[in-house]
Design an enzyme around this catalytic site. Structure first.
Site, short mmCIF file in Angstrom:
data_model
loop_
_atom_site.label_atom_id
_atom_site.label_comp_id
_atom_site.label_asym_id
_atom_site.label_seq_id
_atom_site.Cartn_x
_atom_site.Cartn_y
_atom_site.Cartn_z
N ARG A 1 -26.09 19.19 41.73
CA ARG A 1 -25.62 18.09 40.86
C ARG A 1 -26.69 17.72 39.83
O ARG A 1 -26.41 17.38 38.69
CB ARG A 1 -25.22 16.87 41.72
CG ARG A 1 -24.86 15.66 40.88
CD ARG A 1 -23.96 14.66 41.64
NE ARG A 1 -24.44 14.33 42.97
CZ ARG A 1 -25.49 13.56 43.24
NH1 ARG A 1 -26.20 13.03 42.27
NH2 ARG A 1 -25.84 13.32 44.49
N TYR B 1 -7.85 12.50 19.61
CA TYR B 1 -7.28 12.93 20.88
C TYR B 1 -6.84 11.69 21.66
O TYR B 1 -7.63 10.75 21.82
CB TYR B 1 -8.31 13.75 21.67
CG TYR B 1 -7.85 14.06 23.06
CD1 TYR B 1 -6.67 14.74 23.28
CD2 TYR B 1 -8.59 13.64 24.16
CE1 TYR B 1 -6.23 15.01 24.56
CE2 TYR B 1 -8.16 13.91 25.45
CZ TYR B 1 -6.97 14.59 25.64
OH TYR B 1 -6.53 14.84 26.92
N ASP C 1 -16.75 14.56 17.64
CA ASP C 1 -16.03 15.49 18.50
C ASP C 1 -15.76 16.73 17.65
O ASP C 1 -14.92 16.72 16.75
CB ASP C 1 -14.73 14.84 18.97
CG ASP C 1 -13.90 15.73 19.89
OD1 ASP C 1 -14.06 16.97 19.80
OD2 ASP C 1 -13.09 15.20 20.66
N LYS D 1 -11.55 24.35 25.12
CA LYS D 1 -10.83 24.87 23.96
C LYS D 1 -11.53 26.14 23.43
O LYS D 1 -11.53 27.15 24.09
CB LYS D 1 -10.71 23.78 22.90
CG LYS D 1 -10.21 22.43 23.48
CD LYS D 1 -8.82 22.55 24.06
CE LYS D 1 -8.14 21.23 24.31
NZ LYS D 1 -8.32 20.65 25.63
N1 PLP Z 1 -11.24 16.14 22.32
C1 PLP Z 1 -10.26 16.84 21.74
C2 PLP Z 1 -10.24 16.97 20.24
C3 PLP Z 1 -9.26 17.44 22.51
O1 PLP Z 1 -8.29 18.14 21.90
C4 PLP Z 1 -9.31 17.30 23.92
C5 PLP Z 1 -8.25 17.89 24.79
O2 PLP Z 1 -7.20 18.26 24.33
C6 PLP Z 1 -10.34 16.54 24.50
C7 PLP Z 1 -11.29 15.98 23.67
C8 PLP Z 1 -10.42 16.35 26.00
O3 PLP Z 1 -10.90 17.51 26.60
P1 PLP Z 1 -10.58 17.95 28.11
O4 PLP Z 1 -9.11 18.24 28.17
O5 PLP Z 1 -11.44 19.14 28.31
O6 PLP Z 1 -10.93 16.81 28.98
#
Ligand code: PLP
Length: 373
Positions: free
Chosen positions: A47, A99, A171, A196
């Site tokens: 961890r 998101y 992000d 992704k």
């Molecule tokens: N940020 C964006 C732009 C996303 O498209 C996503 C998920 O679709 C996330 C964050 C969240 O990621 P995770 O699904 O790996 O938790």
């Protein structure tokens, strides 16, 4: 070193014990102490630190031009870790198109920690300036954004954030470090859902935060990573590191495919609107061309005439695209976004989000052509 070289070599070396060209997966949860009670190889408990995680963190930091990266079990866990920096009375200003899970964290979790959030169109710099004014601690932006592909000016946002004493977090999931490096434009923090493009094969969940060299944020984030415990498994780190080797190739080709698909859709009268920053008519095109390189990403959103039912009907007719959520994988996906986002959604009901993969663009176009009816 260039990105292509870093993608293959950063964080990697042949295994010292065996000479294996790929590193072993260290599943052990605990590591032996020396006779003096120390941990001579730097690892004590998985961890707190694990060789596979360390290798992945080094590689992603290098790709983003950062100093250090901190890996989490999902993109959402990484985002929440970043928001801890703004908790305890802090205020986050976040892009209004983002998101939906990120917005939910800000709406539902941050207030429990004494923080608050405001959503603003980050393509409007005056609106951002006004929102930052009363003591915001963190400005959070997606560019291109999910799902409307809005493009925000990272260098200008960094300047605005810093002049009012806030951090800028970006992000960078949609662009990946291949197309955009927010730290070089002044961001204090880059986040990825590595589920992704970094993963790229729809088979591993993960999240990353990347910081510039010498950032004071590393200490609280490292502490949160180990203490909260939302860390990725060694095998997931190994898979992600393997995927990084092909990241530049995948992202550039997927972006090229997306541009072809977007141009076809933009010229088709059966499509009401196409959201893709690679199209000259997109309001953020010039800015995207300036702050991105080698392509505009591989997510394309479209609006079809009618409402949710008409959009769902188009999605029901595809044969090569898969009807599924997520993005960034080698296979193309199509999704009615508003129904996934739930009651708070501001996404138009007639919007379909396409994640363009590595299939032949001509086949994807033929599939959409038939599905549009
Ligand atoms: N940020 C964006 C732009 C996303 O498209 C996503 C998920 O679709 C996330 C964050 C969240 O990621 P995770 O699904 O790996 O938790």
């Amino acid at each position: 070193m260039k990105l292509e070289t870093l993608a293959i070599h950063a964080g990697r070396a042949p295994d010292r014990a065996t000479g294996a060209v790929r590193e072993p997966i260290h599943l052990a949860t605990t590591f032996e102490r020396g006779a003096d009670g120390s941990f001579p190889r730097g690892y004590s408990y998985t961890r707190a630190g694990n060789p596979n995680r360390g290798a992945l963190e080094q590689a992603v930091a290098a790709l983003e031009g950062g100093g250090e990266a901190v890996a989490f079990a999902s993109g959402s866990a990484a985002t929440l870790a970043a928001f801890t920096l703004a908790a305890q009375g802090g205020r986050v200003v976040c892009c209004s198109d983002c998101y939906h899970g990120t917005a939910k964290q800000l709406r539902d979790i941050l207030p429990r920690w004494g923080g608050s959030a405001e959503f603003v169109d980050t393509t409007d710099l005056d609106a951002v300036r006004r929102a930052l004014e009363p003591g915001a601690t963190l400005l959070w932006v997606e560019t291109p954004s999910n799902p409307l592909l809005r493009v925000s000016d990272l260098a200008a946002l960094a300047e605005l954030a810093h002049s009012s004493g806030a951090l800028l977090g970006c992000d960078n999931t949609f662009a990946s470090p291949v197309l955009q490096q927010p730290l070089a434009l002044g961001a204090d923090l880059v986040m990825h859902s590595s589920t992704k493009y970094l993963g790229g094969h729809s088979d591993v969940l993960g999240g990353m935060l990347v910081l510039p060299p010498g950032s004071p944020l590393i200490e609280p984030l490292r502490d949160f990573q180990g203490t909260s415990g939302g860390v990725p498994a060694p095998f997931d780190c190994w898979l992600l590191l393997r995927s990084l080797a092909t990241l530049p190739l995948r992202v550039r080709q997927q972006s090229a495919n997306a541009l072809e698909v977007a141009r076809f859709l933009a010229a088709d009268a059966r499509v009401e609107r196409v959201h893709y920053p690679g199209l000259e008519q997109h309001p953020g095109h010039a800015l995207a061309a300036r702050q991105m390189r080698d392509g505009f990403g591989a997510v394309v959103s479209i609006q079809v005439p009618g409402g949710a039912a008409e959009a769902m009907a188009v999605a029901a007719r595809v044969r090569i695209f898969t009807r599924a959520t997520s993005l960034g994988g080698v296979e193309s996906l199509i999704e009615h976004r508003a129904s996934v986002e739930g009651p708070h959604t501001q996404t138009p009901q007639n919007l379909l989000r396409l994640s363009i993969g590595l299939e032949a663009a001509a086949d994807l176009i033929a599939d959409l052509d038939a599905a549009l009816g």
